[in-house]
Motif scaffolding. Structure first.
Motif, PDB file in Angstrom:
ATOM      1  N   GLY A 498       8.954  18.774 -13.032  1.00 43.41           N
ATOM      2  CA  GLY A 498       9.145  19.939 -13.890  1.00 43.41           C
ATOM      3  C   GLY A 498      10.582  20.051 -14.365  1.00 43.41           C
ATOM      4  O   GLY A 498      10.848  20.349 -15.533  1.00 43.41           O
ATOM      5  N   ALA A 499      11.532  19.804 -13.459  1.00 39.50           N
ATOM      6  CA  ALA A 499      12.938  19.807 -13.852  1.00 39.50           C
ATOM      7  C   ALA A 499      13.199  18.746 -14.917  1.00 39.50           C
ATOM      8  O   ALA A 499      13.957  18.982 -15.872  1.00 39.50           O
ATOM      9  CB  ALA A 499      13.824  19.575 -12.630  1.00 39.50           C
ATOM     10  N   ALA A 500      12.572  17.583 -14.777  1.00 37.99           N
ATOM     11  CA  ALA A 500      12.735  16.518 -15.779  1.00 37.99           C
ATOM     12  C   ALA A 500      12.167  16.954 -17.132  1.00 37.99           C
ATOM     13  O   ALA A 500      12.739  16.638 -18.184  1.00 37.99           O
ATOM     14  CB  ALA A 500      12.051  15.248 -15.288  1.00 37.99           C
ATOM     15  N   MET A 501      11.043  17.675 -17.118  1.00 35.48           N
ATOM     16  CA  MET A 501      10.474  18.172 -18.379  1.00 35.48           C
ATOM     17  C   MET A 501      11.431  19.146 -19.056  1.00 35.48           C
ATOM     18  O   MET A 501      11.611  19.106 -20.284  1.00 35.48           O
ATOM     19  CB  MET A 501       9.134  18.853 -18.102  1.00 35.48           C
ATOM     20  CG  MET A 501       8.031  17.914 -17.662  1.00 35.48           C
ATOM     21  SD  MET A 501       6.541  18.843 -17.174  1.00 35.48           S
ATOM     22  CE  MET A 501       5.420  17.487 -16.752  1.00 35.48           C
ATOM     23  N   PHE A 502      12.045  20.019 -18.272  1.00 35.31           N
ATOM     24  CA  PHE A 502      13.019  20.939 -18.846  1.00 35.31           C
ATOM     25  C   PHE A 502      14.258  20.192 -19.331  1.00 35.31           C
ATOM     26  O   PHE A 502      14.856  20.564 -20.360  1.00 35.31           O
ATOM     27  CB  PHE A 502      13.402  22.013 -17.829  1.00 35.31           C
ATOM     28  CG  PHE A 502      12.442  23.162 -17.787  1.00 35.31           C
ATOM     29  CD1 PHE A 502      12.387  24.070 -18.834  1.00 35.31           C
ATOM     30  CD2 PHE A 502      11.582  23.329 -16.718  1.00 35.31           C
ATOM     31  CE1 PHE A 502      11.501  25.143 -18.812  1.00 35.31           C
ATOM     32  CE2 PHE A 502      10.689  24.400 -16.681  1.00 35.31           C
ATOM     33  CZ  PHE A 502      10.652  25.309 -17.729  1.00 35.31           C
ATOM     34  N   ALA A 503      14.666  19.140 -18.609  1.00 33.49           N
ATOM     35  CA  ALA A 503      15.806  18.337 -19.051  1.00 33.49           C
ATOM     36  C   ALA A 503      15.532  17.715 -20.414  1.00 33.49           C
ATOM     37  O   ALA A 503      16.399  17.690 -21.300  1.00 33.49           O
ATOM     38  CB  ALA A 503      16.115  17.252 -18.024  1.00 33.49           C
ATOM     39  N   ALA A 504      14.301  17.200 -20.590  1.00 31.68           N
ATOM     40  CA  ALA A 504      13.933  16.584 -21.870  1.00 31.68           C
ATOM     41  C   ALA A 504      13.935  17.608 -22.997  1.00 31.68           C
ATOM     42  O   ALA A 504      14.331  17.308 -24.131  1.00 31.68           O
ATOM     43  CB  ALA A 504      12.554  15.932 -21.746  1.00 31.68           C
TER      44      ALA A 504
END
Length: 573
Positions: A498-504
């Motif tokens: 989820g953090a990676a999705m927000f990073a993207a």
């Protein structure tokens, strides 16, 4: 063709930090790393007897560097060069006292061993007295400043912890310029921040834990806090007015941290958020589906279109905040203070005699004793699960109430205690374990009932986290107790993903986080269906759970009042 792009998600849990480096277009995991906090593992700065749980910022900093650099090294230089964003989630409310530069006081030599200068972990309940004062104080105001946090302020949250630390420690009080959530400090650190007034605070932490609301114009006014305790007079001026959703950028990776991590200085650092909020996104949350992140505790997230929720305020939950999960939706949070921690407590209880006797053994070597203890420790929960699953259903079995770390929702009360009742000479370990599992499932159902009763329908369940992935026994009982299917997300690291999705999204690779969810989500690989032969049995037991819980709660008010009084008298002394 899309430009090759990668992102990093960093997930700070209660015991460790995990980082994942993923393909920003497919969600494919390229590399991952986990780091156990060494000081925490040694039990430093904690005292379970008084519910004090503190974590040193060095555990966080060292874990960040270790996990990200290991991910980058494993992935290789070509992948590292194509990393576009990094975002972070943390436990919460886990705040810390900082100086004007935004440096946690424990990173300064004078405070390096002072627990009050460290992060106050979410499960720290030393501020029970302060939370009770805040709840009583709020009733004196025409504006209901607790309306967006379920009407009850918790000792697990921002202001109660701040007031407790300020009262308890004169040196920390003198040095503390501001009070900062873990999820806000890590992005500030990565971007090279050196002025706490410039820190971007997350709407997730601000709205659910710090009483921030757009309707108030930010935080409650100074008078609310100054009249609670003069120590808080003027403190809001050193905090924040604005709060930001996690799809926005906190800034760019500083040159120093880029070199330290082996990443380009062009990497975007996203605004942080709490683990369960980003975990719900990593687990592909849907409107009106309760996303249950199940670990040491549970955090239950639900999103719904803001216009549909309108002015419906759900009492007794951990708040409802526009944009705290998905920016365009209302985010509602609930949860249980102890879930996996309940099973861990029982495991440690059973292991205590073995640990003590093996340490004194004259029959086997110290090395053999340690190996034997570790082997039993690793096997005890699987064996309890196996034996409990074979037990016939019986209404005369032992019964438990799951408030072993107080009650988070519905209706927060950290003074409540767990209970095991109906014990007899035939109540063996598997039967007690079964009662504990049942109690945690009943506690989960109370949350679903509260949403349904107050006009927010729960239409489905999503299971995330270690317990959801590793315990079919608990998940099947959850489905039977809820009388609803529960889908288990495929990812083992939904919070980090989820953090990676927000990073993207923060890096501009997606217009909105829903697009990142659709492209990077791994989907579901298992669904537990309720067993019709068992749901009726659990419905009867659930009615007993509610009755026993009410009776237990009625037994404790005098104890609670004395405990709060004792805490307050100790503060005065």
């Amino acid at each position: 063709m899309k430009e090759i792009a990668y992102v990093i998600g960093v997930d700070y849990g209660s015991d460790s930090v995990r980082s994942v480096l993923v393909n920003a277009h497919t969600g494919e995991e390229v590399s991952s790393s986990i780091y156990n906090y060494p000081r925490w593992q040694r039990g430093e700065y904690c005292n379970a007897g008084i519910n004090q749980f503190r974590q040193h910022p060095l555990d966080y900093v060292e874990g960040l560097e270790h996990t990200v650099t290991e991910c980058v090294r494993t992935a290789g230089p070509a992948v590292a060069a194509a990393v576009k964003g990094i975002s972070v989630d943390t436990t919460g409310s886990t705040p810390v006292a900082v100086d004007r530069s935004g440096t946690p006081l424990a990173l300064l030599p004078a405070f390096s061993e002072n627990p009050n200068a460290m992060f106050v972990l979410w499960k720290d309940h030393t501020s029970i007295g302060e939370a009770a004062e805040i709840n009583a104080h709020a009733n004196r105001f025409d504006t209901n400043y607790l309306q967006y946090v379920g009407g009850i302020y918790s000792s697990e949250w921002f202001w109660a912890k701040l007031l407790h630390v300020l009262r308890e420690d004169e040196q920390v009080r003198a040095a503390c310029y501001s009070w900062v959530e873990h999820c806000d400090w890590i992005p500030f650190l990565l971007t090279g921040g050196n002025d706490v007034t410039q820190m971007k605070r997350s709407v997730c932490a601000a709205g659910h834990k710090a009483l921030w609301a757009a309707e108030f114009g930010g935080l409650p006014p100074n008078d609310f806090f100054a009249s609670l305790d003069p120590l808080l007079n003027g403190f809001t001026d050193r905090l924040f007015t604005d709060a930001y959703p996690a799809d926005q950028a906190a800034g760019q990776l500083s040159a120093a941290w880029a070199e330290r991590l082996g990443l380009p200085a062009t990497v975007t650092v996203g605004v942080g958020a709490f683990d369960a909020h980003m975990g719900a996104v990593g687990g592909q949350i849907e409107p009106y589906h309760l996303s249950k992140v199940m670990g040491t505790s549970t955090c239950d997230m639900l999103v719904a279109p803001t216009a549909e929720v309108a002015d419906n305020l759900v009492r007794g939950i951990c708040g409802q905040v526009p944009g705290s999960v998905i920016p365009a939706m209302m985010g509602l949070e609930a949860g249980q203070s102890a879930f996996g921690d309940t099973y861990a407590w029982f495991k440690n209880l059973l292991l205590w005699p073995l640990k003590q006797t093996l340490a004194q053994s004259s029959t086997i070597s110290k090395e053999t004793a340690e190996a034997l203890y570790q082997e039993v420790s690793d096997r005890i929960i699987p064996e309890l699960t196996n034996q409990a699953a074979q037990l016939p259903l019986s209404e005369s079995d032992a019964f438990a109430i799951d408030w072993f770390n107080g009650r988070r929702t519905p209706d927060a009360n950290q003074l409540l205690k767990g209970a095991i009742m109906g014990l007899g000479l035939g109540s063996d370990a598997p039967r007690v374990f079964r009662a504990l599992v049942e109690a945690t499932c009943f506690g989960a159902k109370k949350i679903v009932d509260r949403f349904n009763e107050q006009g927010i329908p729960v239409k489905g369940l999503i299971g995330l986290g270690g317990v959801a992935r590793k315990s079919p026994y608990i998940m099947q009982m959850m489905a039977d107790v809820m009388d609803m299917p529960i889908r288990i997300h495929k990812s083992e690291q939904t919070c980090a993903i989820g953090a990676a999705m927000f990073a993207a999204t923060a890096a501009g690779l997606y217009d909105k986080v829903e697009d990142a969810m659709a492209a990077m989500g791994q989907g579901f690989d298992l669904t537990y269906q309720p067993d019709a032969t068992r749901t009726g049995f659990y419905a009867k037991r659930y009615a007993q759970y509610k009755a026993h819980g009410m009776a237990l709660e009625d037994l404790l008010p005098a104890v609670h009042t004395k405990e709060v009084t004792d805490i307050q008298e100790e503060v005065v002394r």
